[in-house]
Motif scaffolding. Structure first.
Motif, PDB file in Angstrom:
ATOM      1  N   VAL A  23      10.315 -38.936  57.266  1.00 15.22           N
ATOM      2  CA  VAL A  23       9.395 -40.549  56.036  1.00 15.22           C
ATOM      3  C   VAL A  23       8.049 -39.967  56.113  1.00 15.22           C
ATOM      4  O   VAL A  23       7.707 -39.818  54.677  1.00 15.22           O
ATOM      5  CB  VAL A  23       9.735 -41.672  56.331  1.00 15.22           C
ATOM      6  N   THR A  24       7.609 -40.008  57.143  1.00 15.22           N
ATOM      7  CA  THR A  24       5.853 -39.618  57.059  1.00 15.22           C
ATOM      8  C   THR A  24       5.692 -37.946  56.398  1.00 15.22           C
ATOM      9  O   THR A  24       5.122 -37.458  55.394  1.00 15.22           O
ATOM     10  CB  THR A  24       5.459 -39.278  58.135  1.00 15.22           C
ATOM     11  N   VAL A 187     -11.075 -39.005  54.529  1.00 14.57           N
ATOM     12  CA  VAL A 187     -11.978 -38.604  55.142  1.00 14.57           C
ATOM     13  C   VAL A 187     -11.419 -39.985  56.317  1.00 14.57           C
ATOM     14  O   VAL A 187     -11.520 -39.654  57.820  1.00 14.57           O
ATOM     15  CB  VAL A 187     -13.201 -39.115  54.982  1.00 14.57           C
ATOM     16  N   ARG A 188     -10.824 -40.787  55.716  1.00 18.50           N
ATOM     17  CA  ARG A 188     -10.837 -42.075  56.435  1.00 18.50           C
ATOM     18  C   ARG A 188      -9.012 -42.271  57.348  1.00 18.50           C
ATOM     19  O   ARG A 188      -9.310 -42.991  58.248  1.00 18.50           O
ATOM     20  CB  ARG A 188     -10.290 -43.274  56.136  1.00 18.50           C
ATOM     21  N   LYS A 189      -8.535 -40.458  57.381  1.00 15.29           N
ATOM     22  CA  LYS A 189      -7.456 -39.975  57.419  1.00 15.29           C
ATOM     23  C   LYS A 189      -6.223 -41.206  57.063  1.00 15.29           C
ATOM     24  O   LYS A 189      -5.679 -41.679  58.548  1.00 15.29           O
ATOM     25  CB  LYS A 189      -7.879 -40.154  59.042  1.00 15.29           C
ATOM     26  N   VAL A 190      -6.416 -41.748  56.284  1.00 19.26           N
ATOM     27  CA  VAL A 190      -5.072 -42.604  55.964  1.00 19.26           C
ATOM     28  C   VAL A 190      -3.909 -41.245  55.750  1.00 19.26           C
ATOM     29  O   VAL A 190      -3.840 -40.589  55.616  1.00 19.26           O
ATOM     30  CB  VAL A 190      -4.889 -42.879  54.294  1.00 19.26           C
ATOM     31  N   PRO A 191      -2.569 -41.969  55.855  1.00 17.50           N
ATOM     32  CA  PRO A 191      -1.768 -41.462  56.084  1.00 17.50           C
ATOM     33  C   PRO A 191      -1.282 -40.884  54.687  1.00 17.50           C
ATOM     34  O   PRO A 191      -1.653 -42.118  54.019  1.00 17.50           O
ATOM     35  CB  PRO A 191      -0.190 -42.353  57.048  1.00 17.50           C
ATOM     36  N   VAL A 303      16.536 -19.493  42.185  1.00 17.72           N
ATOM     37  CA  VAL A 303      17.928 -19.462  41.030  1.00 17.72           C
ATOM     38  C   VAL A 303      17.546 -20.884  40.471  1.00 17.72           C
ATOM     39  O   VAL A 303      17.955 -21.330  39.106  1.00 17.72           O
ATOM     40  CB  VAL A 303      18.574 -19.590  42.079  1.00 17.72           C
ATOM     41  N   MET A 304      17.127 -22.235  41.082  1.00 16.85           N
ATOM     42  CA  MET A 304      16.944 -23.348  40.139  1.00 16.85           C
ATOM     43  C   MET A 304      15.876 -23.004  39.380  1.00 16.85           C
ATOM     44  O   MET A 304      16.023 -24.068  38.605  1.00 16.85           O
ATOM     45  CB  MET A 304      16.626 -24.712  41.723  1.00 16.85           C
ATOM     46  N   GLY A 305      14.923 -22.369  39.512  1.00 19.11           N
ATOM     47  CA  GLY A 305      13.885 -22.687  38.636  1.00 19.11           C
ATOM     48  C   GLY A 305      13.119 -22.380  39.058  1.00 19.11           C
ATOM     49  O   GLY A 305      11.533 -23.428  38.074  1.00 19.11           O
ATOM     50  N   THR A 306      11.960 -22.615  40.346  1.00 17.82           N
ATOM     51  CA  THR A 306      11.075 -22.807  40.212  1.00 17.82           C
ATOM     52  C   THR A 306       9.836 -21.597  41.189  1.00 17.82           C
ATOM     53  O   THR A 306      10.729 -20.960  41.704  1.00 17.82           O
ATOM     54  CB  THR A 306      10.684 -24.057  41.338  1.00 17.82           C
ATOM     55  N   SER A 307       8.882 -21.992  41.135  1.00 15.04           N
ATOM     56  CA  SER A 307       8.509 -20.838  41.871  1.00 15.04           C
ATOM     57  C   SER A 307       8.714 -21.457  43.975  1.00 15.04           C
ATOM     58  O   SER A 307       9.320 -21.712  44.167  1.00 15.04           O
ATOM     59  CB  SER A 307       7.044 -20.911  41.480  1.00 15.04           C
ATOM     60  N   THR A 308       8.039 -20.001  44.351  1.00 19.64           N
ATOM     61  CA  THR A 308       8.225 -19.730  45.995  1.00 19.64           C
ATOM     62  C   THR A 308       7.941 -21.092  46.491  1.00 19.64           C
ATOM     63  O   THR A 308       6.945 -22.177  46.843  1.00 19.64           O
ATOM     64  CB  THR A 308       7.256 -18.741  46.420  1.00 19.64           C
ATOM     65  N   VAL A 309       9.496 -21.903  47.057  1.00 19.42           N
ATOM     66  CA  VAL A 309       9.829 -22.673  48.280  1.00 19.42           C
ATOM     67  C   VAL A 309       9.509 -21.898  49.641  1.00 19.42           C
ATOM     68  O   VAL A 309       8.974 -20.701  49.915  1.00 19.42           O
ATOM     69  CB  VAL A 309      10.717 -23.145  47.715  1.00 19.42           C
ATOM     70  N   THR A 310       8.048 -22.938  50.074  1.00 19.34           N
ATOM     71  CA  THR A 310       7.648 -22.022  51.536  1.00 19.34           C
ATOM     72  C   THR A 310       7.112 -24.111  52.335  1.00 19.34           C
ATOM     73  O   THR A 310       7.210 -24.783  52.300  1.00 19.34           O
ATOM     74  CB  THR A 310       6.140 -21.555  51.163  1.00 19.34           C
ATOM     75  N   SER A 311       6.942 -23.320  53.511  1.00 17.79           N
ATOM     76  CA  SER A 311       6.885 -24.226  54.901  1.00 17.79           C
ATOM     77  C   SER A 311       6.072 -24.890  54.155  1.00 17.79           C
ATOM     78  O   SER A 311       4.580 -24.411  53.981  1.00 17.79           O
ATOM     79  CB  SER A 311       7.339 -23.375  56.147  1.00 17.79           C
ATOM     80  N   PHE A 312       5.635 -26.193  54.293  1.00 17.78           N
ATOM     81  CA  PHE A 312       4.617 -26.839  54.339  1.00 17.78           C
ATOM     82  C   PHE A 312       4.008 -27.508  55.124  1.00 17.78           C
ATOM     83  O   PHE A 312       4.304 -28.043  56.736  1.00 17.78           O
ATOM     84  CB  PHE A 312       5.120 -28.361  53.455  1.00 17.78           C
ATOM     85  N   SER A 317       1.711 -33.489  59.790  1.00 23.46           N
ATOM     86  CA  SER A 317       1.333 -34.980  59.936  1.00 23.46           C
ATOM     87  C   SER A 317       2.827 -36.110  60.514  1.00 23.46           C
ATOM     88  O   SER A 317       3.168 -36.814  61.173  1.00 23.46           O
ATOM     89  CB  SER A 317       1.591 -35.849  58.126  1.00 23.46           C
ATOM     90  N   GLY A 318       4.637 -35.697  59.890  1.00 22.15           N
ATOM     91  CA  GLY A 318       5.607 -35.851  60.846  1.00 22.15           C
ATOM     92  C   GLY A 318       5.398 -35.759  62.224  1.00 22.15           C
ATOM     93  O   GLY A 318       6.014 -36.526  62.945  1.00 22.15           O
ATOM     94  N   VAL A 319       5.363 -34.708  62.841  1.00 26.62           N
ATOM     95  CA  VAL A 319       4.766 -34.271  64.728  1.00 26.62           C
ATOM     96  C   VAL A 319       4.171 -34.566  64.874  1.00 26.62           C
ATOM     97  O   VAL A 319       4.231 -35.105  66.077  1.00 26.62           O
ATOM     98  CB  VAL A 319       4.381 -32.434  63.992  1.00 26.62           C
TER      99      VAL A 319
END
Length: 440
Positions: A23-24, A187-191, A303-312, A317-319
């Motif tokens: 979720v994060t 800067v305040r490191k808000v999630p 195939v769906m119709g979007t630009s390159t899908v890549t790792s974010f 933040s979840g880790v």
């Protein structure tokens, strides 16, 4: 079942922790649901179709990563690559969005091939790390420039090429407010700081619009969900146009591949180091599976119709809250799939003024890679500077990559280090020179 599938006990985590981490991660990268349709919309694509493609391809790619590689890494259409798609290939080089999707599809297929062979390591070793760093930072500057331009903060000028926009324009003021709010949150490191800044800016814009200000975000007049799949399969109709100029096609495909490949590698290393997936030899565990998952996400997204899908990189933040396995990625993926049910709000409330702060602040984050450049070494300093400045001033990511490779090669020759230049770099430089000579 989940414990056995994702090895939760072995990774010292739990279902509750993994879901919270998922979720994060989703909240940290949910801004892409509004930003990507806005950017690809500038290339002539229907924003409703792009939203559906973004949500579904992100969800599916996250599930593939979680199930295939068991990594807590989420995927979505990448920032920077979408700008390459819209502003360089479509608006700059004059290709249709169908042809650009075809290039994304081909780059994804090539990525699949190099992910299951030894070519991956050869490419990583061949490209100087300083050049890879400069390209990532340059893309950061480029998308920040796009953000300022789209918001109207920077406009064209006949005398000085660019100048400041009208600060009396309510939309410009809304964008400036959004930038300041997002900076404060970061800067305040808000999630999920970028997403929070986007939401606050959109809400304020909606309120101002209710009181009569023009060009403000608005609530949807029609709350019905538009399941627009008009872009699905459009990539296959663009092959003829793409390969009508083979040299140009090679450069375009390489640009997509390069940015995706090293962006993914950087994200995997960052996450792998955080959760102990790097062995004593400095190699990532299950790296091939993770790269394969990423490349499959790119193919599916095209195939769906979007630009390159890549790792974010927002996956970190979840880790940070305990994510250790693919259950984190799967949770994020499910949330992306569910987001199709909020499409009316996203498409009506997310304007250029709302997305500009996200582009600019993400650009700042990407530009931090400049600290990795050895500025005391003139070879690297020249290559890095030429890469970054060329992207901005030519309004082209691929031009920046090409100029950077050429500058690096020339500087190495001047320093008497021609024998140290990898054959892969020589090949790429020749391709880029031919590209400038014949393709443009």
């Amino acid at each position: 079942m989940l414990n056995k599938l994702f090895k939760l006990d072995q990774k010292h985590t739990s279902v509750k922790t993994e879901i919270l981490a998922g979720v994060t991660t989703f909240l940290a990268m949910a801004y892409i649901l509004g930003v990507n349709p806005a950017i690809l919309g500038d290339a002539g694509m229907d924003m409703s179709a792009v939203f559906m493609a973004t949500a579904i391809s992100s969800g599916v790619a996250c599930l593939i990563m979680g199930l295939l590689a068991n990594y807590p890494v989420a995927l979505a259409p990448g920032m920077g690559v979408n700008a390459l798609f819209a502003y360089t290939i479509c608006l700059g080089m004059g290709y249709s969005w169908q042809a650009a999707l075809a290039a994304v599809f081909v780059s994804g297929i090539v990525f699949v091939l190099i992910s299951v062979t030894g070519v991956r390591k050869m490419i990583i070793d061949a490209i100087p790390v300083q050049l890879k760093t400069a390209i990532g930072a340059g893309i950061g500057f480029f998308i920040a420039f796009v953000g300022f331009k789209n918001a109207g903060i920077i406009i064209a000028s006949e005398s000085t090429f660019v100048t400041i926009g009208s600060l009396a324009d309510p939309a410009v003021l809304l964008a400036i407010f959004g930038i300041l709010v997002t900076i404060f949150c970061v800067v305040r490191k808000v999630p999920a700081a970028v997403f929070v800044g986007l939401v606050i800016t959109a809400i304020l814009g909606i309120i101002l619009g209710i009181f009569g200000l023009e060009n403000m975000p608005a609530l949807p007049q029609n709350w019905g969900i538009n399941f627009d799949f008009s872009a699905v399969g459009a990539c296959f109709s663009g092959f003829g146009e793409l390969f009508s100029n083979p040299m140009s096609a090679v450069v375009i495909i390489f640009s997509f591949l390069f940015v995706d490949f090293f962006d993914t590698a950087g994200t995997l290393v960052a996450v792998g180091n955080s959760i102990g997936l790097v062995n004593r030899q400095g190699e990532l565990e299950n790296a091939e599976q993770a790269l394969l998952a990423d490349s499959l996400g790119t193919v599916f997204g095209a195939v769906m119709g979007t630009s390159t899908v890549t790792s974010f990189v927002e996956s970190t933040s979840g880790v940070a809250v305990g994510g250790r396995t693919g259950l984190t990625a799967c949770t994020t993926g499910i949330l992306f799939l569910l987001s199709v049910f909020i499409s009316p709000v996203i498409l009506s409330a997310i304007t250029n003024a709302v997305t500009a702060p996200a582009l600019i602040v993400v650009g700042v984050m990407m530009a931090q890679q400049l600290k990795g450049i050895d500025w005391d070494n003139m070879i690297y300093a020249i290559a890095a500077f030429i890469t970054v400045i060329s992207m901005i001033l030519t309004y082209s990511i691929s031009n920046g990559i090409a100029f950077g490779f050429i500058a690096y090669t020339v500087a190495m020759i001047a320093a008497g280090k021609a024998k140290d230049i990898h054959i892969t770099v020589w090949v790429l430089m020749v391709i880029f020179v031919l590209y400038f000579a014949f393709a443009i």
